[in-house]
Design a protein around this motif. Structure first.
Motif, PDB file in Angstrom:
ATOM      1  N   ASP A 161       1.153  -0.984  -0.182  1.00  0.00           N
ATOM      2  CA  ASP A 161      -0.347  -0.377  -0.050  1.00  0.00           C
ATOM      3  C   ASP A 161       0.541   1.583   0.220  1.00  0.00           C
ATOM      4  O   ASP A 161       0.580   2.375  -0.856  1.00  0.00           O
ATOM      5  N   ALA A 162       1.771   1.860   0.796  1.00  0.00           N
ATOM      6  CA  ALA A 162       3.036   2.234   1.155  1.00  0.00           C
ATOM      7  C   ALA A 162       3.098   2.575  -0.360  1.00  0.00           C
ATOM      8  O   ALA A 162       3.957   3.614  -0.898  1.00  0.00           O
ATOM      9  N   THR A 163       4.043   1.632  -1.111  1.00  0.00           N
ATOM     10  CA  THR A 163       4.306   1.603  -2.424  1.00  0.00           C
ATOM     11  C   THR A 163       3.860   2.549  -3.132  1.00  0.00           C
ATOM     12  O   THR A 163       4.133   3.028  -4.384  1.00  0.00           O
ATOM     13  N   ARG A 164       2.284   1.588  -2.843  1.00  0.00           N
ATOM     14  CA  ARG A 164       1.615   2.015  -4.494  1.00  0.00           C
ATOM     15  C   ARG A 164       1.476   3.690  -4.173  1.00  0.00           C
ATOM     16  O   ARG A 164       1.074   4.225  -5.313  1.00  0.00           O
ATOM     17  N   ALA A 165       1.012   4.367  -3.324  1.00  0.00           N
ATOM     18  CA  ALA A 165       0.359   5.628  -2.582  1.00  0.00           C
ATOM     19  C   ALA A 165       1.835   6.833  -3.057  1.00  0.00           C
ATOM     20  O   ALA A 165       1.789   7.022  -3.889  1.00  0.00           O
ATOM     21  N   LYS A 166       3.107   5.636  -2.694  1.00  0.00           N
ATOM     22  CA  LYS A 166       4.161   6.790  -3.660  1.00  0.00           C
ATOM     23  C   LYS A 166       4.226   6.776  -4.461  1.00  0.00           C
ATOM     24  O   LYS A 166       5.152   7.680  -5.200  1.00  0.00           O
ATOM     25  N   GLY A 167       4.287   5.452  -5.863  1.00  0.00           N
ATOM     26  CA  GLY A 167       3.871   5.390  -7.278  1.00  0.00           C
ATOM     27  C   GLY A 167       2.608   7.226  -6.979  1.00  0.00           C
ATOM     28  O   GLY A 167       3.202   7.691  -8.312  1.00  0.00           O
ATOM     29  N   ASP A 168       1.660   6.572  -7.025  1.00  0.00           N
ATOM     30  CA  ASP A 168       1.237   7.395  -7.403  1.00  0.00           C
ATOM     31  C   ASP A 168       1.364   8.541  -7.087  1.00  0.00           C
ATOM     32  O   ASP A 168       0.414  10.125  -7.866  1.00  0.00           O
ATOM     33  N   SER A 169       1.423   9.488  -5.850  1.00  0.00           N
ATOM     34  CA  SER A 169       2.275  10.493  -5.801  1.00  0.00           C
ATOM     35  C   SER A 169       3.515  11.068  -6.272  1.00  0.00           C
ATOM     36  O   SER A 169       3.496  12.348  -6.976  1.00  0.00           O
ATOM     37  N   ASP A 170       4.109   9.926  -7.329  1.00  0.00           N
ATOM     38  CA  ASP A 170       5.294  10.423  -8.471  1.00  0.00           C
ATOM     39  C   ASP A 170       4.431  10.671  -8.885  1.00  0.00           C
ATOM     40  O   ASP A 170       5.037  11.320 -10.109  1.00  0.00           O
ATOM     41  N   ARG A 171       3.485  10.013 -10.373  1.00  0.00           N
ATOM     42  CA  ARG A 171       3.281  10.099 -11.064  1.00  0.00           C
ATOM     43  C   ARG A 171       2.351  11.128 -11.158  1.00  0.00           C
ATOM     44  O   ARG A 171       1.973  12.018 -11.523  1.00  0.00           O
ATOM     45  N   ASN A 183      15.131  23.737 -18.042  1.00  0.00           N
ATOM     46  CA  ASN A 183      15.916  22.952 -18.068  1.00  0.00           C
ATOM     47  C   ASN A 183      15.846  22.146 -15.918  1.00  0.00           C
ATOM     48  O   ASN A 183      16.049  20.876 -15.978  1.00  0.00           O
ATOM     49  N   ASN A 184      15.517  22.869 -15.366  1.00  0.00           N
ATOM     50  CA  ASN A 184      16.065  22.343 -13.873  1.00  0.00           C
ATOM     51  C   ASN A 184      14.630  21.938 -13.390  1.00  0.00           C
ATOM     52  O   ASN A 184      14.191  20.727 -13.199  1.00  0.00           O
ATOM     53  N   LEU A 185      13.217  22.570 -13.949  1.00  0.00           N
ATOM     54  CA  LEU A 185      12.374  21.468 -14.299  1.00  0.00           C
ATOM     55  C   LEU A 185      12.284  20.314 -14.826  1.00  0.00           C
ATOM     56  O   LEU A 185      11.677  19.359 -14.187  1.00  0.00           O
ATOM     57  N   ALA A 186      12.983  20.106 -15.902  1.00  0.00           N
ATOM     58  CA  ALA A 186      12.750  19.167 -17.013  1.00  0.00           C
ATOM     59  C   ALA A 186      13.603  17.707 -15.980  1.00  0.00           C
ATOM     60  O   ALA A 186      12.940  16.522 -16.479  1.00  0.00           O
ATOM     61  N   GLN A 187      14.647  18.348 -15.507  1.00  0.00           N
ATOM     62  CA  GLN A 187      15.442  16.786 -14.258  1.00  0.00           C
ATOM     63  C   GLN A 187      14.997  16.803 -13.817  1.00  0.00           C
ATOM     64  O   GLN A 187      14.925  15.473 -12.862  1.00  0.00           O
ATOM     65  N   LYS A 188      14.176  17.979 -13.388  1.00  0.00           N
ATOM     66  CA  LYS A 188      13.165  17.296 -12.074  1.00  0.00           C
ATOM     67  C   LYS A 188      12.225  16.055 -11.677  1.00  0.00           C
ATOM     68  O   LYS A 188      12.038  15.188 -11.740  1.00  0.00           O
ATOM     69  N   ARG A 189      11.875  17.271 -13.279  1.00  0.00           N
ATOM     70  CA  ARG A 189      10.523  15.073 -13.681  1.00  0.00           C
ATOM     71  C   ARG A 189      11.474  14.115 -14.246  1.00  0.00           C
ATOM     72  O   ARG A 189      10.890  13.107 -13.787  1.00  0.00           O
ATOM     73  N   ARG A 190      12.075  14.449 -14.840  1.00  0.00           N
ATOM     74  CA  ARG A 190      12.976  13.251 -15.336  1.00  0.00           C
ATOM     75  C   ARG A 190      13.711  11.944 -13.786  1.00  0.00           C
ATOM     76  O   ARG A 190      13.169  10.624 -14.401  1.00  0.00           O
ATOM     77  N   ASP A 191      13.774  13.091 -12.893  1.00  0.00           N
ATOM     78  CA  ASP A 191      13.788  12.218 -11.626  1.00  0.00           C
ATOM     79  C   ASP A 191      12.263  11.298 -11.075  1.00  0.00           C
ATOM     80  O   ASP A 191      13.018  10.848 -10.085  1.00  0.00           O
ATOM     81  N   ILE A 192      11.926  12.492 -11.382  1.00  0.00           N
ATOM     82  CA  ILE A 192      10.525  11.963 -10.337  1.00  0.00           C
ATOM     83  C   ILE A 192      10.079  10.937 -10.962  1.00  0.00           C
ATOM     84  O   ILE A 192       9.562   9.219 -10.696  1.00  0.00           O
ATOM     85  N   ASP A 193      10.090  11.119 -12.329  1.00  0.00           N
ATOM     86  CA  ASP A 193       9.749   9.496 -13.676  1.00  0.00           C
ATOM     87  C   ASP A 193      10.176   8.317 -13.205  1.00  0.00           C
ATOM     88  O   ASP A 193       9.721   6.922 -12.946  1.00  0.00           O
ATOM     89  N   LEU A 194      11.295   8.752 -13.130  1.00  0.00           N
ATOM     90  CA  LEU A 194      12.587   7.078 -12.250  1.00  0.00           C
ATOM     91  C   LEU A 194      11.894   7.033 -11.049  1.00  0.00           C
ATOM     92  O   LEU A 194      12.260   5.281 -10.781  1.00  0.00           O
ATOM     93  N   ASP A 195      11.218   7.301 -10.389  1.00  0.00           N
ATOM     94  CA  ASP A 195      11.208   7.200  -9.130  1.00  0.00           C
ATOM     95  C   ASP A 195      10.449   6.773  -9.122  1.00  0.00           C
ATOM     96  O   ASP A 195       9.667   5.135  -8.674  1.00  0.00           O
ATOM     97  N   ALA A 196       8.709   7.008 -10.099  1.00  0.00           N
ATOM     98  CA  ALA A 196       7.832   6.270  -9.868  1.00  0.00           C
ATOM     99  C   ALA A 196       7.866   5.471 -10.640  1.00  0.00           C
ATOM    100  O   ALA A 196       7.418   3.944 -10.637  1.00  0.00           O
ATOM    101  N   LYS A 197       8.630   5.313 -11.627  1.00  0.00           N
ATOM    102  CA  LYS A 197       8.970   3.287 -12.157  1.00  0.00           C
ATOM    103  C   LYS A 197       9.760   2.626 -11.297  1.00  0.00           C
ATOM    104  O   LYS A 197       9.550   1.136 -10.970  1.00  0.00           O
TER     105      LYS A 197
END
Length: 482
Positions: free
Chosen positions: A107-117, A225-239
Motif C-alpha cells: 500500500d505504501a509503494t502504491r501510494a508513493k507511486g501514485d504521488s510520483d505520477r 532545464n531544472n524543472l525537466a531534470q526534476k521531472r526525469r528524477d521523479i519519473d524514474l522514482d515512479a517507475k
C-alpha cells in the motif's frame, strides 16, 4: 482244586496280550511318525482373511465411534471422528504477520507511486506552460532580431553608397583620402553589426527549434532545464515504485497461498474422520470415546471376508503334490472345496499382522499351503449359513480339515479322531441302554479306557464343535491369545 486247563490258558493269554500291546504301540508309533510326512490330509488348517488396519491420521481425542466389532462396513464408511483443539498455530500467525507487513509495504509503494505520477503530471503541465511562454517570447525576439538585421543591412547599404561616392570624389581629386577612411570604417562597422544581428537571429531560431523538441539550452532556459531534470528524477522514482509494487504483489500472493495451505493443513489436523478403505467386517476397535490417540495409532481393523482363504500345514514332502492349482476338499466349514494358490516355506510376525489370525505354528520340514475356497456351493452349506448367520458368512479363525483330491494317505490324527468319535458314540449308546450296562459292565469300562488311549494318541486335540451363538471375532481373539 485248581483246573489244569486254566493254568495252561494263562500263559497264552499273557503272550497274546503282550503281543497285542506291542503291536498297538508299534502301530501308534508308525502312524504318529510316518503318515504326517506323506499324508494327503491335514487338520492343522485355519480359515484366514486379510486385515486392513485403520490408523489415526492426526493426534487428538476420539469424539465419536460409529462402528462396533462384528458390524459390516462399506467402502468410505466413517468409523470414528477425531478432534484436536490443541493445534499449533504458530506458523499461521507468523505467515499472517508477514502478509500484513507485505500488504502495508504494498500500500505504501502504491501510494508513493501514485504521488510520483501526480508530481510528474504537474511538472509536465508546468513545463508545457513555461515552454509555451518561452516559445512566444522567442518568436517575438526573432521578429525583433529580423527587424534589426534588416536595419543593419539598410545601414550597411547606406554606408556602402557613401563610401562609393567618396571614393569617386577621391578618384577625381575632389576629396582627400582622409575623408574616405572614416566612411570606410563606418561601412565595415555596419557590416559587422548586420552579421551580429543575424547571428542573434539564428541563435533565437535555434533555441526555439530546440525548445519545440524539449531541449533546453541558453540562459533563459536554465529554470526550465531544472524543472525537466526534476521531472526525469521523479519519473524514474515512479517507475521504481512500479517495480517494487509488482515485487510486493508477488510476495503477498505467495504469502496468501501459503496461508491458505496452512489453514487447510490446520483444518485437517483439527478434525479428521477415520473411514473404511473397503468393504468388510470390523474385527477390533482399538479406541474408546474420549481417549487420546497419536497419529498412526490403530483405531480399527477390518477383515475382508470376501477374500478369505485357508492356511493348511503339510509336510515338505507334499510340496510337489500341493503345487498351485491343486484342488482340495475342505471339511468343517461352509465351503467344501478349493484350489491351492501358493505354497510358503515359512512366515513371520510381520506377515501375520496383515491377516485376521496368525498362521499356525509349523514344525521342522513343514510348509504352508494357501488355499482359495470355491465358496459355499453345497446345499447343506447354504442351509448352515442360514442357521449360523454371521459365523458362516465370515468363518475367520475356524479350524478345518483339508484333503487333496484323489489323496490316498489320510492324516492319522483325523483317523484316530474319527475312530474316537465312533467309539464314543458306541459308549454313549451303551450308557443309554441300562440292560447293556448291567450285563456287560466290564466292556463299557474297557471302551472308555480305549477311548482315552485313542484320544491321547491323536496328534492334535479334538476340535470343539462350533456353537451357533459363538461370535467369529471371539474365536479369532481366542486363537490369537493361544
Amino acid at each position: 482244586m485248581s483246573n489244569p486247563s486254566s493254568g495252561r490258558r494263562n500263559p497264552a493269554i499273557l503272550r497274546v496280550s503282550a503281543i497285542g500291546v506291542a503291536g498297538l504301540l508299534s502301530a501308534l508309533m508308525v502312524t504318529a511318525v510316518a503318515p504326517p510326512i506323506v499324508a494327503d490330509q491335514s487338520d492343522r488348517a485355519v480359515v484366514n482373511a486379510p486385515v486392513t488396519l485403520l490408523t489415526a491420521p492426526i493426534g487428538g481425542e476420539i469424539d465419536a465411534l460409529t462402528a462396533l466389532p462384528g458390524s459390516d462396513v462399506r467402502d468410505g464408511d466413517r468409523l470414528a471422528q477425531i478432534s484436536n483443539p490443541r493445534v499449533d498455530r504458530g506458523t499461521l500467525i507468523s505467515l499472517e504477520e508477514k502478509s500484513s507487513d507485505a500488504r502495508q509495504k504494498l500500500d505504501a509503494t502504491r501510494a508513493k507511486g501514485d504521488s510520483d505520477r501526480a508530481y510528474v503530471a504537474s511538472l509536465d503541465a508546468e513545463l508545457a506552460s513555461q515552454a509555451q511562454q518561452l516559445k512566444m517570447q522567442f518568436q517575438s525576439q526573432i521578429e525583433e532580431l529580423r527587424a534589426r538585421v534588416a536595419q543593419s543591412n539598410a545601414q550597411s547599404g547606406e554606408k556602402k553608397a557613401l563610401v562609393e561616392r567618396q571614393s569617386n570624389m577621391v578618384t577625381r581629386n575632389a576629396a582627400s583620402m582622409d575623408m574616405l577612411r572614416p566612411t570606410t570604417q563606418q561601412f565595415s562597422a555596419a557590416l559587422h553589426n548586420a552579421d551580429a544581428e543575424g547571428a542573434k537571429l539564428n541563435q533565437k531560431i535555434a533555441q526555439l527549434d530546440a525548445l519545440s523538441k524539449g531541449i533546453y539550452v541558453g540562459d533563459e532556459l536554465i529554470a526550465l532545464n531544472n524543472l525537466a531534470q526534476k521531472r526525469r528524477d521523479i519519473d524514474l522514482d515512479a517507475k521504481r515504485m512500479e517495480i517494487e509494487e509488482k515485487q510486493q504483489s508477488a510476495v503477498l500472493a505467495d504469502l496468501e497461498r501459503l496461508i491458505d495451505a496452512e489453514q487447510k493443513r490446520l483444518a485437517s489436523l483439527a478434525e479428521a474422520d477415520v473411514r473404511s478403505r473397503g468393504p468388510g467386517k470390523v474385527l477390533t476397535m482399538g479406541a474408546a470415546m474420549g481417549r487420546h490417540v497419536n497419529a498412526g495409532d490403530t483405531i480399527s481393523s477390518i477383515v475382508d471376508c470376501d477374500k478369505r482363504f485357508v492356511v493348511a500345514i503339510f509336510s515338505y514332502r507334499q510340496g510337489q503334490t500341493m503345487m498351485p492349482g491343486t484342488r482340495v476338499r475342505i471339511d468343517g466349514s461352509s465351503f467344501r472345496s478349493g484350489v491351492v494358490s501358493a505354497v510358503l516355506p515359512k512366515t513371520s510376525d510381520k506377515v501375520d499382522e496383515r491377516f485376521a489370525v496368525p498362521f499356525p505354528q509349523t514344525e521342522r520340514r513343514e510348509l504352508y499351503a494357501m488355499i482359495t475356497p470355491d465358496g459355499a456351493n453345497a446345499t447343506g452349506a447354504q442351509a448352515q449359513e442360514t442357521q449360523t448367520s454371521d459365523t458362516s458368512t465370515c468363518p475367520v479363525g475356524q479350524w478345518v480339515t483339508v484333503t487333496r483330491d484323489n489323496g490316498i494317505v489320510p492324516s492319522m490324527s483325523v483317523s484316530w479322531r474319527r475312530i474316537g468319535n465312533l467309539v464314543a458314540s458306541w459308549t454313549h449308546e451303551d450308557s443309554r441302554n441300562p440292560d447293556t450296562a448291567q450285563n456287560h459292565p466290564v466292556d463299557a469300562n474297557t471302551r472308555r479306557a480305549g477311548m482315552a488311549r485313542l484320544q491321547a494318541a491323536s496328534r492334535s486335540p479334538v476340535p470343539q464343535a462350533l456353537k451357533a451363538d459363538e461370535d467369529w471375532w471371539s474365536r479369532t481373539r481366542a486363537l490369537v491369545s493361544r
